[in-house]
Every structure is written in structure tokens, then in C-alpha cells.
Design a protein around this motif. Structure first.
Motif, PDB file in Angstrom:
ATOM      1  N   GLN A 102     -15.842  24.524   1.713  1.00  0.00           N
ATOM      2  CA  GLN A 102     -15.466  25.265   2.913  1.00  0.00           C
ATOM      3  C   GLN A 102     -15.635  26.770   2.707  1.00  0.00           C
ATOM      4  O   GLN A 102     -16.013  27.501   3.637  1.00  0.00           O
ATOM      5  N   THR A 154     -20.853  23.923  14.296  1.00  0.00           N
ATOM      6  CA  THR A 154     -20.229  24.352  15.540  1.00  0.00           C
ATOM      7  C   THR A 154     -19.069  25.285  15.216  1.00  0.00           C
ATOM      8  O   THR A 154     -18.696  25.473  14.052  1.00  0.00           O
ATOM      9  N   ASP A 155     -18.477  25.856  16.236  1.00  0.00           N
ATOM     10  CA  ASP A 155     -17.390  26.812  16.009  1.00  0.00           C
ATOM     11  C   ASP A 155     -16.166  26.149  15.391  1.00  0.00           C
ATOM     12  O   ASP A 155     -15.432  26.773  14.600  1.00  0.00           O
ATOM     13  N   LYS A 156     -15.913  24.904  15.716  1.00  0.00           N
ATOM     14  CA  LYS A 156     -14.711  24.233  15.230  1.00  0.00           C
ATOM     15  C   LYS A 156     -14.903  23.595  13.849  1.00  0.00           C
ATOM     16  O   LYS A 156     -13.916  23.292  13.177  1.00  0.00           O
ATOM     17  N   ALA A 157     -16.148  23.356  13.430  1.00  0.00           N
ATOM     18  CA  ALA A 157     -16.397  22.689  12.143  1.00  0.00           C
ATOM     19  C   ALA A 157     -16.065  23.628  10.987  1.00  0.00           C
ATOM     20  O   ALA A 157     -16.337  24.827  11.034  1.00  0.00           O
ATOM     21  N   ARG A 158     -15.482  23.076   9.931  1.00  0.00           N
ATOM     22  CA  ARG A 158     -15.097  23.882   8.779  1.00  0.00           C
ATOM     23  C   ARG A 158     -16.159  23.886   7.683  1.00  0.00           C
ATOM     24  O   ARG A 158     -16.313  24.871   6.973  1.00  0.00           O
TER      25      ARG A 158
END
Length: 515
Positions: free
Chosen positions: A382, A396-400
Motif C-alpha cells: 500500500q 480508482t480513487d477508493k482502491a488502496r
């Protein structure tokens, strides 16, 4: 108008002391003679052909299987498949009269022969492939596999899916509920304010009973589908299905063939009712390999046959498959984002490397997809993904962090992709189109065989065996020529007779002699 002299025929009432022979009406090179010679060279009893039921009345002998097989071969070669039309041809067609020696079986006898000998027809089709192999007309190196939809003896309306049944059940439930409410309202107002012409409580109750009966039938059909595990229910032909391809829906069957590349002969075939070709590659390739009698075989098919499990099975059975892979990441590529192809797998270290050279290492957890295949999860740190300058193109914006799932037998896919990247793969694909489309084009466009006359898997497969046999028969006759074809049949017939004689002699010598 000037008087002219025209050719005139003979008088129909003129008696003849020396009538012409029936053989004089059939030319020496007429294909009907090839049919007669071919059927005469077969061991019909060994292939499993049965005597036709009914020979023209009580006490009459049955028709020989050879005569009825000749009739069907002639009919399918000349676009005459109906048993009633074949009955008429036996009474008016000189070629058929010569072929059957004046016999004229009824349509029921003709139809029962095709229905009762479906397994024998399939065996005869395979026997013809073995004959072509003995004549060195099959290369046995490359086969092209393809499928085509054929209409069955069922309409689209006679086949219903479980989804449509559920929708109908929901609609009937709503109607029952509405009629129930109307019946309650009618009971409350009928005694005080009944108007002429309005439906009475008895009318609503009758409609209600009909809806309840309809609901019971639909529920029974749904239960039958759930018990069988099927998704479609056919009321006319129990094995026919709604098949869809490129927006076209057909009520029928999916015919699979494997075509040898030397002379475009069908070496293996099967009839299924699955509209998806994904799982058919291995079965067809193995059947072709067995009929060709080879240890290894190259098989090519279109993108619809691509499947990892079937490729793995083909590799295990000595079949080298050439099947293009569908581009499933086209949407991401158009958006400028990274696809799975941008991640390089290092087999020695068992890691993936992303476009930013960051490693994705295997995790302990595994995942099983809906098809039952197990996948290993590879993930990046991460902390690496958080500061990566290429993150907008990867996550995407939410993926870590970036994760990739690799099939446990992905090495099969890797070898196949490397094979498809070679220059000869493009040549294989061009040859596939020329090979696999030829039989279906000939059968559908020239012969007009776009539908089956019979119902049920067994009967339909027997009818397809006749179609495939006639296609191979006409191809062989065209390749060899009439005289050479008859010579090959005579030689083959002599070999079979010698084998039978040797077997008889061995059985006689092995029998213990009496003292």
C-alpha cells in the motif's frame, strides 16, 4: 405459320417385344452407381443396422437395410429428405427404381429406418472417415473446429426460459391479487348497487379459478426446471434450445465439426444444445485425433472456443491448439488505464512487476471463481501504490493497492499466448476460415440443410450423421473421380472379404476336433 416437322415420341400404346433394360436408363458414370457400390461394400450387420419394420403387409418379408440406406443416401445427396417424398421418388424416379431394383417401400417403413438406426448411421459415418484415411485422403496434421446453429423441429414460442416463467408467474400472481380485490368489492356492493352489464361475482370467480390453474401449471414447469438443472423448457422437442449468436435467436441445435485440412473432409462431428462453444474444443479435437489415428494433432478454432480449462486438457492429450483470445481489457485501454497485459510475470521469482517496476507478491489467500477455478492473489504494498506517479492510470480513487489474481494453471495460458504470437498463428487463423466454413456453407447454401426433421438428441444426431456422410461422400467422389472411387471401393470390399475369410478359418482351426 409455315408447316414444320417436329420430333415425335413413341406411342404409349405401342407394344414392345423386347423392352429396354432398366440398366439402360442409368448412365455408366451416374453417381447412383457409386451409391450402390458403396453400400454394397459395407458390413451393415457389423455397423448395427436393423431390419426395417413392416414389409408391405402381414406375412411379407422386411426390406433389406442396404436398400433403405441406398434410398436415404440418394435422397440426402439430392435434397430429398422427407420420407413421404422418398416414397414418391421410389415410384417415379428412374434412378431410384434402378437403385432399389423396383422396390417401393412406404413412408412409414422409410421413416422408421432412419429413426431406429441412428447409432448405426453414426457408425457408418465414422467408417467412411476410416475409408478416407486408408485412401490417404486425410493429412492428420491440422483440423479446423467450428460450430453452426441448425433449426430444430420446434418453434421459438414452444421453448421458454426459467426467467420468462418467473415473469409469467409474477404476472399471474398480480392478476390473482387484483381479481381477489375485485371479488371482495363486488361482494360488498352487489346486493345494494348492482348495475346491468357489470361482471358479476360468478364471472370474477371463474376468471380467478382459471388464473389459479394457470399459476399451478407455471409453478410445475418451474419445479421441473429446478429439478433437472436446466434453464429452458421445450414443449415440442425436449432437447431443442433457444440459441443466440450475434443477435440471432434459433430454436434448435448447435452442430460441431472438425475438418481435416487436406481435402476439407469432416473427420469428427457432434450435435449439442449449448449455444456457447467455449467447452467444445477439447471433445471435438480428441474425437478427431482418435478417428485420424495420430499421436499429436494441431487444432484451430475461432475466439468463441477460448477457454483455459479446455486448452489445458488439449495440452495434456497431445493437441496443439490455436485459438485467439478475446480482448477483455479494451474498455480500460480506451480510457488510458493499465490492463493486465501491462503487468509482467517473473516465473523465477514468482512475482508480477507493474509499469512502475513495483513488485506484486503472492498472498496466502486463494480465490475460487464461479467456474470452479482457483486463483492466487498477488498484491503490491500500500505504501508503494500511495506514492506512485502512475496511480491514476492504475487504481480508482477508493482502491488502496493493486491486486492481480493468477490462475493456478496460468502457465498453460502463457504458453498458448507465446504460440499465438508466432507468425504461423496468423496463417493458422486464415486456414481455419477456409476449412471450417466450407462444409457448413455447402450443406446450408447448396443443399439447403438448415433444419432438422426429427426431434430428440438421438434422432437428430442420426439425421446429422446422414448429412455429414453425404457431404463426405460427394467430396470423395469429386476428389477421386467416378472410376477411381469404384476401384477403391472394390479393393476395400475385397480386403474385408479376405479378413472375414481368415477369421472364419482361424475359428475353424481353433475348434476342437471330435475323436
Amino acid at each position: 405459320m409455315t408447316n414444320r416437322t417436329f420430333k415425335s415420341g413413341i406411342s404409349r400404346e405401342q407394344a414392345s417385344l423386347l423392352p429396354p433394360r432398366m440398366d439402360d436408363y442409368v448412365e455408366p458414370d451416374n453417381p447412383v452407381r457409386a451409391i450402390d457400390a458403396y453400400v454394397g461394400s459395407l458390413d451393415l450387420a457389423g455397423l448395427g443396422f436393423k431390419y426395417a419394420k413392416g414389409g408391405g403387409g402381414a406375412g411379407q418379408p422386411a426390406y433389406a437395410p442396404a436398400d433403405l440406406l441406398k434410398l436415404y443416401l440418394y435422397g440426402y445427396l439430392n435434397q430429398v429428405r422427407s420420407s413421404r417424398r422418398l416414397e414418391r421418388e421410389a415410384r417415379r424416379n428412374v434412378e431410384v427404381m434402378w437403385l432399389l431394383r423396383g422396390l417401393a417401400p412406404g413412408y412409414r417403413t422409410i421413416g422408421d429406418f432412419r429413426k431406429d438406426n441412428r447409432a448405426a448411421l453414426k457408425a457408418a459415418n465414422r467408417e467412411f472417415v476410416l475409408l478416407a484415411r486408408e485412401l490417404n485422403l486425410l493429412a492428420g496434421e491440422l483440423v479446423a473446429i467450428d460450430g453452426a446453429f441448425f433449426h430444430g423441429d420446434a418453434s421459438k414460442g414452444s421453448i421458454i426460459t426459467s426467467k420468462r416463467l418467473a415473469e409469467r408467474l409474477a404476472a399471474v400472481e398480480r392478476d390473482i391479487e387484483a381479481y381477489g380485490a375485485a371479488l371482495d368489492a363486488n361482494d360488498a356492493t352487489e346486493a345494494t348497487s348492482a348495475r346491468p352489464g357489470e361482471p358479476t361475482g360468478e364471472d370474477i370467480a371463474a376468471k380467478m379459478a382459471a388464473l389459479v390453474e394457470k399459476r399451478t401449471r407455471i409453478a410445475a414447469d418451474l419445479a421441473k426446471l429446478e429439478e433437472s438443472g436446466e434453464t429452458q423448457l421445450s414443449r415440442t422437442d425436449r432437447d431443442a434450445r433457444l440459441l443466440s449468436k450475434n443477435g440471432q435467436v434459433v430454436a434448435g441445435y448447435n452442430v460441431q465439426i472438425a475438418v481435416d485440412d487436406k481435402h476439407k473432409l469432416i473427420v469428427a462431428s457432434e450435435v449439442v444444445n449449448d449455444g456457447n462453444d467455449t467447452g467444445q474444443l477439447h471433445a471435438m479435437a480428441v474425437a478427431a485425433k482418435e478417428n485420424l489415428g495420430v499421436e499429436t494433432l494441431q487444432a484451430t478454432a475461432d475466439v468463441g472456443y477460448y477457454n483455459g480449462e479446455t486448452l489445458r486438457s488439449c495440452e495434456a492429450d497431445g493437441i496443439v491448439a490455436y485459438v485467439p483470445e478475446a480482448d477483455k481489457n479494451n474498455r480500460l485501454a480506451k480510457q488510458g488505464r493499465f490492463t493486465l497485459k501491462d503487468f509482467i510475470y517473473d516465473a523465477e521469482q514468482n512475482v508480477y512487476r507493474c509499469p512502475a517496476a513495483t513488485e506484486l507478491r503472492p498472498m496466502e489467500s486463494r480465490k475460487q471463481d464461479v467456474g470452479g477455478k482457483w486463483h492466487v492473489r498477488y498484491a503490491a504494498l500500500q505504501s508503494d501504490c500511495g506514492v506512485c506517479p502512475l496511480r491514476p492510470r492504475c487504481l480508482t480513487d477508493k482502491a488502496r493497492r493493486r491486486e492481480i489474481y493468477r490462475w493456478e494453471h496460468q502457465d498453460v495460458i502463457d504458453r498458448h499466448r507465446a504460440r499465438m504470437a508466432q507468425p504461423e498463428a496468423d496463417t493458422m487463423m486464415r486456414r481455419r476460415a477456409a476449412l471450417a466454413e466450407h462444409p457448413f456453407g455447402t450443406l446450408k447454401c447448396r443443399a439447403g440443410y438448415r433444419h432438422f426433421l426429427l426431434r430428440g438428441f438421438d434422432k437428430v444426431r442420426g439425421e446429422w450423421s446422414l448429412m455429414a456422410l453425404c457431404y463426405n461422400f460427394s467430396r470423395l467422389l469429386c476428389i477421386l473421380g467416378f472410376d477411381q472411387f469404384l476401384a477403391c471401393l472394390a479393393k476395400n470390399h475385397l480386403q474385408i472379404a479376405n479378413w472375414l475369410l481368415q477369421a472364419l478359418l482361424l475359428a475353424t482351426t481353433a475348434r476342437p476336433q471330435p475323436n
